[in-house]
Design a protein around this motif. Structure first.
Motif, mmCIF file in Angstrom:
data_model
loop_
_atom_site.group_PDB
_atom_site.id
_atom_site.type_symbol
_atom_site.label_atom_id
_atom_site.label_comp_id
_atom_site.label_asym_id
_atom_site.label_seq_id
_atom_site.Cartn_x
_atom_site.Cartn_y
_atom_site.Cartn_z
ATOM 1 N N MET A 196 114.682 79.069 41.996
ATOM 2 C CA MET A 196 113.497 79.795 41.547
ATOM 3 C C MET A 196 113.803 81.288 41.519
ATOM 4 O O MET A 196 114.248 81.850 42.523
ATOM 5 C CB MET A 196 112.331 79.522 42.501
ATOM 6 N N ARG A 197 113.614 81.898 40.358
ATOM 7 C CA ARG A 197 113.694 83.360 40.291
ATOM 8 C C ARG A 197 112.361 83.951 40.700
ATOM 9 O O ARG A 197 112.286 84.827 41.542
ATOM 10 C CB ARG A 197 114.085 83.817 38.877
ATOM 11 N N THR A 198 111.293 83.459 40.078
ATOM 12 C CA THR A 198 109.938 83.772 40.508
ATOM 13 C C THR A 198 109.129 82.488 40.402
ATOM 14 O O THR A 198 109.587 81.488 39.864
ATOM 15 C CB THR A 198 109.272 84.848 39.615
ATOM 16 N N LYS A 199 107.909 82.527 40.902
ATOM 17 C CA LYS A 199 107.051 81.350 40.808
ATOM 18 C C LYS A 199 106.531 81.133 39.386
ATOM 19 O O LYS A 199 105.898 80.111 39.115
ATOM 20 C CB LYS A 199 105.892 81.474 41.794
ATOM 21 N N PHE B 173 99.127 81.680 45.004
ATOM 22 C CA PHE B 173 100.379 81.042 44.586
ATOM 23 C C PHE B 173 100.465 79.615 45.100
ATOM 24 O O PHE B 173 99.819 79.236 46.092
ATOM 25 C CB PHE B 173 101.596 81.825 45.104
ATOM 26 N N ILE B 174 101.248 78.804 44.403
ATOM 27 C CA ILE B 174 101.684 77.495 44.868
ATOM 28 C C ILE B 174 103.157 77.371 44.507
ATOM 29 O O ILE B 174 103.598 77.843 43.468
ATOM 30 C CB ILE B 174 100.872 76.341 44.229
ATOM 31 N N THR C 278 105.838 73.601 37.938
ATOM 32 C CA THR C 278 105.142 73.088 39.118
ATOM 33 C C THR C 278 104.812 74.188 40.119
ATOM 34 O O THR C 278 104.251 73.894 41.178
ATOM 35 C CB THR C 278 105.999 72.017 39.812
ATOM 36 N N SER C 279 105.165 75.415 39.818
ATOM 37 C CA SER C 279 104.858 76.546 40.687
ATOM 38 C C SER C 279 104.211 77.640 39.850
ATOM 39 O O SER C 279 104.451 77.733 38.641
ATOM 40 C CB SER C 279 106.135 77.098 41.347
ATOM 41 N N VAL C 280 103.399 78.466 40.502
ATOM 42 C CA VAL C 280 102.730 79.534 39.762
ATOM 43 C C VAL C 280 102.282 80.617 40.728
ATOM 44 O O VAL C 280 102.010 80.351 41.910
ATOM 45 C CB VAL C 280 101.514 78.994 38.963
ATOM 46 N N PHE C 281 102.243 81.833 40.234
ATOM 47 C CA PHE C 281 101.664 82.966 40.955
ATOM 48 C C PHE C 281 100.575 83.540 40.066
ATOM 49 O O PHE C 281 100.840 83.946 38.935
ATOM 50 C CB PHE C 281 102.729 84.026 41.246
ATOM 51 N N SER C 282 99.338 83.585 40.550
ATOM 52 C CA SER C 282 98.223 84.068 39.743
ATOM 53 C C SER C 282 97.099 84.526 40.654
ATOM 54 O O SER C 282 96.767 83.846 41.628
ATOM 55 C CB SER C 282 97.721 82.970 38.798
#
Length: 415
Positions: free
Chosen positions: A269-272, A309-310, A283-287
């Protein structure tokens, strides 16, 4: 009217989104706290007054506008070309906006009672807009009625005092360098001399004045843009481009079917928000507007979660199937092609998945990534019982949650 109807149609879904995201994390406790020394706020009117450390904290907010806008804004309060009632009313609104920039209860109110993650004071553009609108009104008035020399002199005196004050605070303003401070002083001198020439030769009556001012303002804004972006260069070009290009290449190799929905997970992962980089369903997110049910669900699965985030870093073959993860990328060890010795991979590994060996043979493999296909991925319509999120356990163990989830899937034999 069309704009009003459009805004009206967007309000209900926006309000519903807030109900399921930010409002669930709202703060019920108000702290009568001054978030920073209010005088530091004035340092943000200098070019390039921004650094990367501000992105997490955001203090003071970014409200930069051209020096001409600030001069015209100050002119408004000293000029008798505007009624006293208008100036008082305008001043009250300005004061409320200014206090909102450093008084925590008002800051919290502007963010729907939940502080944002990174880049706080996201309403600060309203203050900049307020300055610009006021300056535009003053400019139009000056073109018609002329320039009040008395009001201009008072404005320039106040501007000079603010610059001197910022100079004393400069050692405590980590976002403002001495070079940018000097540039700000030079810009003010330029506008001061220009205003003196305008008053002497009545330049507000010439046709080319708007074009000349546009040139000055455009040059200052461009200079600020370059300075600010240079301060945000916390990543080298390769540190961003190499991982991003690898992710995009892997995403392009996936089957492209318009009616086939699936998710993709990875051990790196570089970022979510890698899914946004590669344009795939991740399957991952930052919001900042992440729905609370998503965060709660990931917590039940045993994955890292928060109010913004998840991260799908503790996946299993069951959760892969449950979330419709049809393809899984695993980062491979990278070796020097000549010495055959291990070298650092541009992909940062976040988790290990030995159970990927239970999937069929790798369908794609290159220097950096192996792509596994999961034939057990369930379609998105498999979930039918929303009550699964309301299991009567304060913090259901991930294993028990997954077991109860499996019992509620179609074909499990349970109603």
């Amino acid at each position: 009217m069309p704009a009003a109807y459009l805004q009206l149609s967007l309000s209900p879904p926006t309000f519903y989104s807030l109900l399921t995201s930010k409002i669930n994390y709202s703060e019920n406790k108000l702290n009568l706290k001054i978030e920073y020394l209010p005088l530091k706020f004035f340092g943000k009117f200098f070019t390039g007054s921004l650094d990367f450390k501000q992105l997490p904290s955001g203090t003071p907010p970014n409200v930069f506008v051209a020096s001409l806008v600030l001069i015209l804004f100050g002119y408004f309060y000293f000029s008798k070309q505007f009624s006293r009632k208008l100036r008082i009313t305008h001043g009250v609104i300005t004061l409320i906006l200014f206090i909102s920039m450093w008084f925590e209860p008002l800051d919290l109110f502007w963010h729907a009672m939940q502080m944002p993650v990174w880049y706080t004071y996201r309403f600060a553009f309203l203050f900049s807009f307020w300055l610009i609108v006021t300056a535009a009104k003053v400019f139009n008035t000056v073109l018609v009625e002329g320039l009040s020399l008395s009001a201009l002199r008072k404005t320039l005196v106040i501007s000079t005092l603010i610059i001197v004050m910022v100079g004393f605070l400069l050692p405590h303003l980590e976002y403002l360098t001495l070079t940018n401070y000097i540039w700000g002083h030079c810009l003010l001198c330029t506008y001061r001399n220009f205003n003196n020439l305008s008053a002497k030769f009545q330049l507000w009556q010439v046709d080319y004045l708007p074009g000349l001012l546009l040139l000055l303002v455009g040059a200052e804004m461009t200079f600020n843009l370059v300075n600010s972006l240079n301060n945000l260069a916390y990543l080298s070009k390769d540190e961003y481009n190499v991982p991003a290009s690898i992710i995009q290449q892997q995403a392009n190799r996936l089957p492209q079917k318009s009616n086939d929905f699936y998710r993709v997970a990875s051990t790196f992962m570089r970022t979510k928000n890698d899914a946004l980089t590669g344009n795939y369903n991740g399957t991952s997110v930052f919001s900042s507007t992440l729905e609370s049910n998503s965060s709660k669900f990931y917590g039940h699965l045993g994955d890292p979660d928060g109010d913004s985030f998840i991260a799908y870093t503790n996946g299993t073959t069951f959760s892969d199937a449950l979330l419709g993860v049809k393809y899984y990328w695993s980062a491979d060890a990278v070796k020097n092609p000549i010495t055959k010795k291990a070298v650092t991979s541009p992909l940062e590994t976040q988790t290990t998945r030995p159970d990927l060996n239970s999937y069929p043979p790798v369908i794609n493999k290159d220097k950096y990534v192996s792509t596994h296909k999961n034939n057990n991925a369930l379609p998105i319509g498999s979930w039918r019982d929303p009550m699964i999120l309301n299991i009567k356990l304060l913090t259901p163990p991930p294993l028990r949650f997954k077991m109860n989830s499996s019992l509620r899937l179609p074909g499990s034999g349970n109603p």
